[in-house]
Scaffold this active site. Structure first.
Site, PDB file in Angstrom:
ATOM      1  N   LYS A  98     -18.939 112.275  18.256  1.00 31.23           N
ATOM      2  CA  LYS A  98     -19.881 112.728  19.284  1.00 31.23           C
ATOM      3  C   LYS A  98     -19.477 114.061  19.908  1.00 31.23           C
ATOM      4  O   LYS A  98     -20.325 114.839  20.336  1.00 31.23           O
ATOM      5  CB  LYS A  98     -19.994 111.651  20.369  1.00 31.23           C
ATOM      6  CG  LYS A  98     -21.102 111.915  21.379  1.00 31.23           C
ATOM      7  CD  LYS A  98     -21.222 110.778  22.364  1.00 31.23           C
ATOM      8  CE  LYS A  98     -22.349 111.002  23.346  1.00 31.23           C
ATOM      9  NZ  LYS A  98     -22.443 109.914  24.343  1.00 31.23           N
ATOM     10  N   CYS A 112     -25.870 115.207  32.944  1.00 31.76           N
ATOM     11  CA  CYS A 112     -25.764 114.418  31.710  1.00 31.76           C
ATOM     12  C   CYS A 112     -27.054 114.401  30.895  1.00 31.76           C
ATOM     13  O   CYS A 112     -27.382 115.373  30.234  1.00 31.76           O
ATOM     14  CB  CYS A 112     -25.287 112.998  32.036  1.00 31.76           C
ATOM     15  SG  CYS A 112     -24.556 112.141  30.605  1.00 31.76           S
ATOM     16  N   GLU A 158     -20.303 112.952  36.791  1.00 35.18           N
ATOM     17  CA  GLU A 158     -21.402 112.117  37.263  1.00 35.18           C
ATOM     18  C   GLU A 158     -20.861 110.803  37.848  1.00 35.18           C
ATOM     19  O   GLU A 158     -19.993 110.155  37.260  1.00 35.18           O
ATOM     20  CB  GLU A 158     -22.316 111.835  36.066  1.00 35.18           C
ATOM     21  CG  GLU A 158     -23.484 110.912  36.314  1.00 35.18           C
ATOM     22  CD  GLU A 158     -24.289 110.661  35.038  1.00 35.18           C
ATOM     23  OE1 GLU A 158     -25.424 110.197  35.153  1.00 35.18           O
ATOM     24  OE2 GLU A 158     -23.752 110.930  33.932  1.00 35.18           O
ATOM     25  N   THR A 178     -10.032  89.149  16.766  1.00 32.55           N
ATOM     26  CA  THR A 178      -9.898  90.026  15.605  1.00 32.55           C
ATOM     27  C   THR A 178     -11.189  90.263  14.832  1.00 32.55           C
ATOM     28  O   THR A 178     -11.159  90.816  13.733  1.00 32.55           O
ATOM     29  CB  THR A 178      -8.843  89.458  14.637  1.00 32.55           C
ATOM     30  OG1 THR A 178      -9.253  88.152  14.210  1.00 32.55           O
ATOM     31  CG2 THR A 178      -7.485  89.366  15.324  1.00 32.55           C
ATOM     32  N   LYS A 234     -30.654 113.704  39.576  1.00 32.21           N
ATOM     33  CA  LYS A 234     -30.868 113.651  38.123  1.00 32.21           C
ATOM     34  C   LYS A 234     -32.343 113.419  37.816  1.00 32.21           C
ATOM     35  O   LYS A 234     -32.994 112.567  38.448  1.00 32.21           O
ATOM     36  CB  LYS A 234     -30.006 112.531  37.533  1.00 32.21           C
ATOM     37  CG  LYS A 234     -29.943 112.464  36.023  1.00 32.21           C
ATOM     38  CD  LYS A 234     -28.901 111.430  35.595  1.00 32.21           C
ATOM     39  CE  LYS A 234     -28.733 111.338  34.096  1.00 32.21           C
ATOM     40  NZ  LYS A 234     -27.680 110.378  33.709  1.00 32.21           N
ATOM     41  N   LYS A 254     -23.804  83.653  17.913  1.00 27.66           N
ATOM     42  CA  LYS A 254     -22.385  84.020  17.869  1.00 27.66           C
ATOM     43  C   LYS A 254     -22.156  85.373  18.520  1.00 27.66           C
ATOM     44  O   LYS A 254     -21.195  85.558  19.279  1.00 27.66           O
ATOM     45  CB  LYS A 254     -21.880  84.052  16.423  1.00 27.66           C
ATOM     46  CG  LYS A 254     -21.734  82.692  15.768  1.00 27.66           C
ATOM     47  CD  LYS A 254     -21.051  82.823  14.404  1.00 27.66           C
ATOM     48  CE  LYS A 254     -20.866  81.476  13.743  1.00 27.66           C
ATOM     49  NZ  LYS A 254     -20.190  81.574  12.427  1.00 27.66           N
ATOM     50  N   SER A 301     -20.679 110.512  29.791  1.00 33.57           N
ATOM     51  CA  SER A 301     -21.130 110.411  28.406  1.00 33.57           C
ATOM     52  C   SER A 301     -20.132 109.580  27.608  1.00 33.57           C
ATOM     53  O   SER A 301     -18.979 109.973  27.451  1.00 33.57           O
ATOM     54  CB  SER A 301     -21.259 111.825  27.814  1.00 33.57           C
ATOM     55  OG  SER A 301     -21.632 111.780  26.458  1.00 33.57           O
ATOM     56  N   ASN A 337     -13.654  75.654   9.105  1.00 30.49           N
ATOM     57  CA  ASN A 337     -13.720  75.950  10.536  1.00 30.49           C
ATOM     58  C   ASN A 337     -12.655  75.229  11.356  1.00 30.49           C
ATOM     59  O   ASN A 337     -12.136  75.776  12.330  1.00 30.49           O
ATOM     60  CB  ASN A 337     -15.110  75.599  11.084  1.00 30.49           C
ATOM     61  CG  ASN A 337     -16.160  76.633  10.705  1.00 30.49           C
ATOM     62  OD1 ASN A 337     -15.831  77.700  10.201  1.00 30.49           O
ATOM     63  ND2 ASN A 337     -17.418  76.308  10.946  1.00 30.49           N
TER      64      ASN A 337
END
Length: 612
Positions: A197, A163, A44, A444, A111, A572, A191, A420
């Site tokens: 999946k 799809c 696709e 991270t 589609k 955030k 996909s 902080n």
């Protein structure tokens, strides 16, 4: 029918890389010809790339895609090729597949259903086609049909589900294709990858081939196309409920062609990997593509010796190891733009020294254990390792603010402030390394921290990309133990012996993540119900009180804390670095879960818990 050979092809594309995208398609066609394929199905939107976003809305972009299709035609001599592209008709854009037979476009299939859940946003760009409708459009001075079409090649009658079309139950086009007595259905897809999946896809393809009593061929895009979504390049063939062929996923190659004769016998089926292996396989390929497509020379990582940064270091090491294994040393260096090819006996370690630069940035609150963990891991994988103290910088900032406000900062009164500033003081110097090296700074943060805002904005959230932001901390901790043994990474031994801690409070205060928050296993259960399943606080309490052996008051407290922290920390999540979509859901507001920055914070819903 057994004399007919077909193929699915996967290509690793990039939006606006017109010549590169076209060349990869041409190479796939040439390979298909070498394999004596008669009908080739590409994925696709292969011409443009699936992740072109609002470029699809412009007038010039679909027009240029058609121009690229014209350039493709001379390469389709004596083969039938299906390839995806957007087509604009007046003010509407359609997600289409062009069918080319012997260098001539014989039709366009549009589609019929748009993907609008999770990471998908197709209704913004595309209009669904209406079943059974066909129109003519002008292409190369001729009228060519577009719409709900089927095609004939020799004795093979074939059609398409694009799809999302295949995931719509009784409404899907496959039932009408079955009524038209097709022998073969192609599913060109974009996909996105998610752990586990592929098992769902496998069942879809098998069940489709059984329901429609036909051959069913699936072909997916490949690679980290635009930064967030990863495509695994899966190619499947099934007939009458039996899986006949499946390729190896997540290749580092520019394209793959998987061919098969149309005959109902098993040909070649690659095994489905575990969730742990899928995670490292997808993340490593995503890092590889992100690095080379961003034209960066490597990565920089603030290596704390803890679980999150250590997991990312291992993912980079696996990127190098797996890339060399599949492409060869020369091929890996060529694709990544590395000009100096290692000549030592251990080229992998030599490349790691070039590609990954790490630094342990200690304070008086850091322990010898985490330093030893970081140093040991960096040395074991061959990464460049620096270490320095940032107490001087922290003291400079603290002294200035104390002078300004006229008092000393204390842990009793200024706990968050003092934590902080340590995290933020690490950011400027690690960014310097990234700039010096023309490298990507790796953030991270994990998904559990994103849920509750347990991260310092402009501190440990700083970075160009956040590779593990879509997976939870409980998974990371378990994966590290798996990786130590199954990936042969002995440098993780010290990491796996430590209890997760931010190390921002004085050591005598014995800070740990779970003491600050709640057990990570509990966060996972709450977030699945709250974010993935969109349940209310009351629903979550009633469900978890049946499933978890926990005091009701404690459980209510955890649920309240989760929702309160979730609500106040949406800002955030809006600012987190781009992350890979790896799990069944994520908390990135740009790709999966939108939430208001300002809200009432579930005040009424949480108050109801106290009434039980």
């Amino acid at each position: 029918m057994s004399s007919i050979k077909i193929a699915g092809a996967t290509v690793n594309q990039t939006p606006l890389d017109w010549s590169g995208n076209l060349n990869r398609i041409i190479l796939a066609i040439e390979e298909a010809k070498r394999q004596e394929v008669e009908i080739l199905c590409l994925p696709e939107l292969a011409i443009t790339g699936y992740g072109s976003e609002d470029l699809f809305l412009s007038y010039w972009y679909p027009k240029k895609a058609l121009a690229q299709l014209e350039l493709l035609l001379p390469h389709c001599h004596e083969i039938t090729v299906a390839v995806g592209l957007p087509i604009r008709i007046q003010d509407k854009v359609y997600n289409c597949v062009a069918v080319i037979e012997n260098s001539e476009v014989t039709g366009f299939v549009a589609k019929q259903f748009m993907a609008i859940d999770g990471v998908h946003y197709e209704f913004r760009w595309f209009t669904p086609w209406i079943a059974n409708e066909i129109v003519d459009i002008e292409f190369q001075g001729k009228q060519v049909p577009l719409g709900d079409l089927t095609f004939q090649h020799k004795e093979i009658h074939f059609g398409f589900e694009i799809c999302e079309d295949a995931w719509r139950g009784k409404l899907r086009p496959g039932y009408r294709l079955c009524d038209r007595q097709v022998d073969l259905i192609f599913n060109p897809s974009a996909s996105h990858f998610a752990m586990g999946k592929t098992a769902l896809r496998k069942e879809l393809v098998k069940e489709s081939s059984a329901s429609f009593d036909c051959f069913y061929c699936y072909a997916n895009l490949l690679g980290n196309e635009t930064g967030r979504m990863i495509f695994d390049g899966e190619i499947l063939l099934a007939k009458s409920g039996q899986l006949l062929s499946r390729n190896r996923l997540l290749s580092y190659e520019d394209f793959q062609v998987k061919s098969f004769y149309l005959e109902p016998k098993t040909q070649d089926i690659a095994p489905i990997n575990s969730k742990n292996e899928e995670f490292v396989q997808a993340s490593a390929l995503a890092l590889f593509d992100y690095m080379r497509k961003s034209r960066s020379t490597g990565f920089v990582l603030s290596l704390s010796g803890g679980a999150d940064s250590s997991s990312i270091a291992i993912l980079v090491a696996e990127m190098v190891k797996r890339g060399i294994s599949e492409l060869g040393l020369d091929g890996f260096c060529k694709k990544t733009g590395i000009k100096t090819i290692p000549t030592s006996e251990n080229p992998e370690q030599e490349l790691m020294k070039q590609i990954l630069t790490t630094a342990y940035q200690g304070t008086k609150n850091s322990s010898e254990d985490t330093f030893a963990s970081a140093e040991s891991l960096a040395n074991s994988i061959g990464a460049t390792f620096y270490h320095w103290e940032i107490d001087e910088e922290v003291k400079s900032y603290t002294t200035k603010i104390e002078k300004a406000i006229g008092r000393k900062l204390t842990w009793e009164q200024d706990d968050i402030t003092l934590q902080n500033i340590q995290a933020r003081s690490r950011s400027p110097i690690i960014w310097m390394l990234a700039n010096i090296n023309n490298a990507l700074l790796l953030s991270t943060s994990n998904r559990s921290e994103g849920d509750v805002g347990y991260a310092t904005m402009d501190g440990d959230t700083s970075g160009s990309i956040s590779p593990i932001a879509a997976v939870d901390k409980f998974f990371i901790l378990n994966w590290l133990r798996w990786a130590e043994k199954n990936l042969d990474r002995p440098g993780l031994a010290k990491v796996n012996s430590l209890q997760p801690t931010a190390e921002l409070r004085p050591l005598e205060r014995t800070q740990t993540d779970e003491k600050d928050l709640m057990p990570y296993a509990i966060i996972v259960e709450i977030e699945k119900l709250a974010i993935r399943d969109r349940r209310s606080p009351m629903d979550i309490y009633l469900l978890l009180s049946e499933e978890i052996d926990l005091n009701s008051t404690v459980l209510k407290g955890y649920i309240k804390k989760f929702f309160q922290l979730w609500s106040r920390n949406q800002w955030k999540r809006e600012r987190l670095a781009p992350s890979f979509h790896l799990d069944e859901f994520n908390v990135d507001p740009k790709t999966w879960y939108r939430f208001p920055i300002l809200s009432g914070g579930y005040a009424e819903e949480l108050a109801q818990l106290d009434q039980l």
